[in-house]
Design an enzyme around this catalytic site. Sequence first.
Site, short mmCIF file in Angstrom:
data_model
loop_
_atom_site.label_atom_id
_atom_site.label_comp_id
_atom_site.label_asym_id
_atom_site.label_seq_id
_atom_site.Cartn_x
_atom_site.Cartn_y
_atom_site.Cartn_z
N LYS A 1 -23.17 -15.22 -51.37
CA LYS A 1 -21.99 -14.36 -51.49
C LYS A 1 -22.45 -12.94 -51.79
O LYS A 1 -23.16 -12.70 -52.78
CB LYS A 1 -21.06 -14.88 -52.59
CG LYS A 1 -19.79 -14.04 -52.75
CD LYS A 1 -18.90 -14.57 -53.87
CE LYS A 1 -17.66 -13.69 -54.01
NZ LYS A 1 -16.80 -14.09 -55.15
N TYR B 1 -24.44 -15.61 -55.97
CA TYR B 1 -23.65 -14.38 -55.90
C TYR B 1 -24.60 -13.20 -56.05
O TYR B 1 -25.12 -12.94 -57.13
CB TYR B 1 -22.59 -14.38 -57.00
CG TYR B 1 -21.46 -13.38 -56.82
CD1 TYR B 1 -21.45 -12.46 -55.78
CD2 TYR B 1 -20.39 -13.37 -57.71
CE1 TYR B 1 -20.42 -11.56 -55.62
CE2 TYR B 1 -19.34 -12.47 -57.56
CZ TYR B 1 -19.36 -11.56 -56.52
OH TYR B 1 -18.33 -10.66 -56.36
#
Length: 305
Positions: free
Chosen positions: A170, A144
């Site tokens: 992400k 992330y």
Amino acid sequence: MSRFTHGELKSVLGAGLLSFPVTHMTPDLAFDERAYRDHVAWLAGHPAAGLFAAGGTGEFFSLTPAEVGRVVRAAVDEAPDGMPIIAPAGYGTALAAELARDAEEAGADAVLLLPPYLTEAPQDGLAAHVRAVCAATSLGVIVYHRANAAFTVETVARLAEDCPNLIGFKDGVGDIELMSRLYATLGDALLYVGGLPTAETFALPYLELGVTTYSSAMFNFVPQFALDFYDAVRARDHAGVYGRLAEFVLPYLDIRNRSAGYAVSIVKAGLAAIGRPAGPVRPPLTDLTEAELADLAALIGKVSR
């Protein structure tokens, strides 16, 4: 061990909308496992491509490691066959690796590696952090890119070469140049997930950057609207996307932006508005006011069906 190969997982997750369910709480802020299981089973009646248990929308940052394990196991139990379950890992490297190992033991299919706790770190340190988590599990790992875990293209490219189970990226930063460079460099070697809050706002332009899916928080309480929006994005139906933005998403953002931390709080408020309450958020977050909840309920009434 995952039920999917890494290649299968990238293909499945990248082909549909991703569900990030809230974590249900009792009035005294304990994990409400029965209500959570009911919610996962209800969401499973709608065709999401994957379920991210105890992620950011699921208040990972407010859960103990033991609670994270309980949430992941409940999601694995309740999700239908064929729906991948992605578990969270985060905080310092040792704890993140421990959470990744527990996710595999719990029967999850992949790991979402959230930013490390508090401290900033150089690229070499971030790379060592990701390598350690990837080495701790055979599951596919999605990093992330957000806050103090801001990766350069060069770092991600090295990690993709060094870690066979690094399967996804992400984005929670919104750097268009970086995303363009990343996709130009790595192409389909990674799965790209839109992770900006609220992801629907950015979904159409991000599609051109190789970001074929995103994390939908509103899927929790208006799942059919969220699926219809995703279908319009993938069809590049500009009128359909911008019509839905104007009708619901932008007014929703206006309510969300009234207070810090409402990106999670408003999702639980949405569930309360449709008669499927998930309980309060844990501190340091705060719940919407009664007036804000009424505004949200009126907005949801325009698109619910």
